[in-house]
Design a protein around this motif. Structure first.
Motif, short mmCIF file in Angstrom:
data_model
loop_
_atom_site.label_atom_id
_atom_site.label_comp_id
_atom_site.label_asym_id
_atom_site.label_seq_id
_atom_site.Cartn_x
_atom_site.Cartn_y
_atom_site.Cartn_z
N THR A 109 32.77 -54.96 -4.22
CA THR A 109 32.98 -56.28 -3.63
C THR A 109 32.73 -57.33 -4.71
O THR A 109 31.66 -57.34 -5.33
N VAL A 110 33.72 -58.17 -4.93
CA VAL A 110 33.67 -59.15 -6.01
C VAL A 110 33.67 -60.55 -5.40
O VAL A 110 34.51 -60.86 -4.55
N GLU A 111 32.73 -61.38 -5.83
CA GLU A 111 32.73 -62.78 -5.43
C GLU A 111 33.07 -63.63 -6.65
O GLU A 111 32.47 -63.45 -7.72
N MET A 112 34.03 -64.53 -6.47
CA MET A 112 34.43 -65.43 -7.55
C MET A 112 34.33 -66.87 -7.07
O MET A 112 34.77 -67.19 -5.96
N VAL A 113 33.75 -67.70 -7.90
CA VAL A 113 33.79 -69.14 -7.67
C VAL A 113 34.69 -69.74 -8.73
O VAL A 113 34.41 -69.63 -9.93
N PHE A 114 35.80 -70.30 -8.30
CA PHE A 114 36.71 -71.00 -9.21
C PHE A 114 36.29 -72.46 -9.28
O PHE A 114 36.19 -73.14 -8.25
N LEU A 141 31.41 -63.66 -10.34
CA LEU A 141 32.04 -64.37 -11.46
C LEU A 141 32.08 -65.85 -11.14
O LEU A 141 32.40 -66.25 -10.01
N PHE A 142 31.76 -66.66 -12.13
CA PHE A 142 31.93 -68.11 -12.04
C PHE A 142 33.00 -68.46 -13.08
O PHE A 142 32.76 -68.31 -14.28
N ILE A 143 34.18 -68.89 -12.62
CA ILE A 143 35.34 -69.03 -13.50
C ILE A 143 35.78 -70.49 -13.56
O ILE A 143 36.20 -71.07 -12.53
N THR A 144 35.68 -71.08 -14.73
CA THR A 144 36.15 -72.45 -14.92
C THR A 144 37.63 -72.44 -15.29
O THR A 144 38.10 -71.55 -16.01
N PRO A 184 31.42 -69.54 -17.99
CA PRO A 184 31.88 -70.22 -19.20
C PRO A 184 30.80 -70.23 -20.27
O PRO A 184 29.61 -70.03 -19.98
N PRO A 185 31.18 -70.46 -21.54
CA PRO A 185 30.19 -70.40 -22.63
C PRO A 185 29.13 -71.49 -22.56
O PRO A 185 28.05 -71.34 -23.13
N ARG A 186 29.44 -72.60 -21.88
CA ARG A 186 28.44 -73.67 -21.76
C ARG A 186 28.62 -74.38 -20.43
O ARG A 186 29.71 -74.41 -19.86
N ALA A 217 45.89 -73.28 -21.65
CA ALA A 217 45.15 -73.28 -20.39
C ALA A 217 44.21 -72.10 -20.39
O ALA A 217 44.51 -71.05 -20.97
N THR A 218 43.06 -72.25 -19.73
CA THR A 218 42.00 -71.27 -19.90
C THR A 218 41.32 -70.89 -18.60
O THR A 218 41.34 -71.63 -17.62
N MET A 219 40.72 -69.71 -18.63
CA MET A 219 39.75 -69.27 -17.63
C MET A 219 38.49 -68.92 -18.40
O MET A 219 38.51 -68.07 -19.29
N ASN A 220 37.40 -69.61 -18.08
CA ASN A 220 36.15 -69.46 -18.83
C ASN A 220 36.36 -69.62 -20.33
O ASN A 220 35.82 -68.87 -21.15
N ASN A 221 37.17 -70.61 -20.67
CA ASN A 221 37.40 -71.04 -22.04
C ASN A 221 38.15 -70.01 -22.89
O ASN A 221 38.11 -70.07 -24.12
N VAL A 222 38.85 -69.08 -22.25
CA VAL A 222 39.69 -68.13 -22.97
C VAL A 222 41.09 -68.22 -22.40
O VAL A 222 41.28 -68.18 -21.18
#
Length: 622
Positions: free
Chosen positions: A479-484, A376-379, A441-443, A404-409
């Motif tokens: 196993t989950v990798e997330m980049v915040f 996951l790439f989470i903005t 994110p959407p863009r 406030a949002t995570m991936n624009n939601v």
């Protein structure tokens, strides 16, 4: 013992820790009663009605030994709905005790009781507990200390003379329930009045010229002290220093780290840090100072306050009361030594503090999983939704609501009468209304462009967002990798991201935009720090990895209260495994209800639950 000898002693203790054979003590049941009520407290010449546990601020410290069971009887005598979250306690196969309203449980109503029961296994160190209802955790919080089952002699560092919780917080001369209501209405004009150390404001604050009491730590020359530092504040990351002394950081978020010597601790809301301090300075008085930091302009500037307590050597024979001590020192000319603090806008000190943490390598350290199942790439940022309809004027407009949002939601609770955990467990209607958290994110854009921070044409095109109950499902054991990735959209803050029910391996962090082509090479897969709360740097990123091996419905959210209130959160649903030992247990028989099944007696509800559990497990395994 001189401070320069402490790392050597720490190294020797680590060797002992790695090689010692220990005899485990018998587990116990630790019971507490938390009476939640309101009382008047006076600070800064103003009386304020506050909600507290057992008439204490901070609340009582819960001390357990690894392997113990815990029973905390919460008696709600306040006018507020209450839940208690055991921050960092993994709640293995027991998500029901996690304490998040309408996510894992119905809240405890006024004049109602509920007992949280859970085991504490496989964890040692400093955690904490706090309310997870609106802004009430500002006064409803306390330390949660897990000691090794085989005693303090097994610490992987020199045995301290004393262990002292240091709880950093804020004093609010306001009605915190009203603060929460204001945030829900998009009103962000409420601020704390002071910062605190163990509930005391300190002598930088006064009432009609009379200094407020400050926290005083009495020490003996040559002794070692373990400070269990907790940031319980709603809004601020803090720098902590003690004049004339250094810290040896030995743990963070109840995970041992490679001993790290520093003169400053950076700690964000939700984090804990364990640090040794040797009383090796000339006898006297030394200020213990906490100073909040915040992003520099063009970010919004808010009132944030430095406070201080005191470290006082016993040989100085000075009064124990903080205020009396300060007045005495002024009369005698024996001045208290103050440390030089980082600048309020110095965020790079926090970046380097967190980058210097690595896990202590020992036989119980879980290796970093090398195979990744989901990425996951989470903005993280702000945005806006229209108050009416789909189209509205953006920017500084009263036609929008800031979120406030995570991936624009932006997260919103579903219109359900049962908590998400119950709906998930019983497979009831309503789960179909949930929206999946996107992989990205959407863009794509220049996420950390400072020009996006103030209102203006550049950020307005990126501002529109949406609200939904965003969830992400993971199969058991994935196993989950997330980049915040922090973004500059209307803010340049750091973001302390907290995952319930799991720890995260913090593989790397950086400033600016994450670039997988070059940044994956920076990953530490040998001994990264293991955290439950990860600070994503100001206009930067953090990469983490975790194993989704604890079935249940778990919150992932920013620990800044205004970001949480505005929707910077998501729900992670971890599915059951294939065995009974990897399957979520049924809810306790006295589990709070939200109106449904309220006509059932607790034992009837429990019996029905047990029958449902048997059927559910048999169906899932067939």
């Amino acid at each position: 013992m001189k401070s320069r000898s402490l790392p050597v002693a720490v190294a020797a203790a680590v060797v002992f820790f790695l090689s010692a054979t220990v005899v485990l003590a018998a587990a116990a049941v630790v019971e507490h009663t938390f009476v939640v009520s309101q009382m008047n407290m006076t600070h800064l010449c103003k009386e304020t009605l506050v909600t507290v546990v057992n008439r204490q601020l901070p609340g009582p410290t819960v001390e357990v030994t690894e392997g113990d069971s815990v029973a905390v009887h919460v008696v709600n005598k306040s006018p507020n709905n209450i839940t208690i979250h055991w921050h960092g306690v993994k709640q293995r196969l027991n998500c029901w005790a996690d304490g998040v309203p309408m996510i894992t449980q119905c809240p405890i109503l006024p004049n109602h009781n509920f007992t949280y029961r859970f085991d504490v296994t496989g964890q040692e160190g400093t955690l904490w507990w706090h309310a997870h209802v609106s802004s009430l955790r500002a006064t409803l919080h306390g330390a949660f200390i897990i000691r090794p089952r085989h005693g303090a002699s097994s610490y992987p560092f020199p045995k301290p003379h004393r262990e002292i919780p240091i709880v950093i917080g804020e004093w609010w001369g306001l009605d915190l329930a009203q603060v929460a209501r204001d945030m829900a209405l998009n009103i962000f004009t409420d601020y704390s009045s002071a910062s605190t150390i163990n509930g005391k404001l300190g002598d930088l604050f006064n009432c009609s010229g009379i200094a407020e009491d400050g926290y005083v730590l009495d020490v003996e020359p040559g002794k070692i002290y373990l400070l269990r530092v907790i940031n319980a504040a709603l809004f601020s990351e803090y720098y902590l220093k003690i004049a004339g002394h250094k810290f040896t950081v030995v743990a963070a978020d109840a995970n041992y780290v490679t001993p790290y010597t520093t003169d400053v601790i950076a700690i964000a809301p939700g984090e804990t840090v364990d640090a040794l301090v040797v009383a090796d300075a000339p006898p006297g008085r030394y200020y213990m100072v906490t100073k909040p930091n915040q992003a520099p302009l063009p970010d919004t500037q808010t009132p944030e306050y430095t406070t201080r307590g005191m470290v006082q050597y016993s040989s100085s024979h000075s009064p124990r009361n903080g205020t009396a001590t300060l007045r005495s020192s002024r009369r005698s000319g024996d001045m208290t030594v103050a440390p030089k603090m980082p600048d309020q806008h110095d965020t790079i000190t926090s970046f380097y503090f967190h980058a210097n943490l690595t896990s202590l390598r020992h036989m119980r350290l879980t290796p970093v999983p090398t195979r990744v199942d989901e990425r996951l790439f989470i903005t993280l940022g702000l945005g806006s939704i229209c108050r009416r309809g789909q189209f509205c004027k953006r920017g500084e407009s009263n036609e929008t609501i800031l979120v406030a949002t995570m991936n624009n939601v932006s997260f919103q609770l579903p219109a359900m009468t049962t908590p998400l955990l119950e709906a998930h467990y019983y497979h009831t209607d309503g789960m179909g209304t949930l929206q999946e958290l996107p992989n990205k994110p959407p863009r794509a854009f220049n996420f950390t462009d400072p020009a996006l921070i103030p209102f203006g044409p550049k950020e307005e095109r990126l501002e529109p967002t949406s609200k939904a109950t965003v969830v992400r499902r993971f199969r058991h054991g994935a196993t989950v990798e997330m980049v915040f990735q922090s973004t500059g959209i209307l803010q340049g803050d750091s973001n302390p991201m907290h995952l319930h029910g799991h720890d995260m391996f913090v593989l790397a962090q950086g400033l600016g935009n994450y670039d997988a082509a070059k940044d994956v090479a920076k990953y530490n897969i040998v001994n990264p720090p293991v955290k439950n709360t990860v600070v994503v740097p100001n206009l930067g990123w953090a990469a983490v990895r975790f194993v989704a091996d604890n079935p249940g419905v778990w919150y992932m959210h920013c620990h800044y209260e205004f970001h949480l209130a505005m929707g910077m959160m998501a729900v992670f649903i971890v599915e059951d495994g294939s065995t009974v030992d990897t399957t979520l247990s049924p809810p306790p028989m006295d589990f709070p209800t939200c109106g449904h099944d309220s006509n059932l007696m607790p034992n009837e509800l429990y019996l029905r639950t047990k029958k449902s559990e048997v059927s559910r497990v048999m169906e899932s395994k067939s």
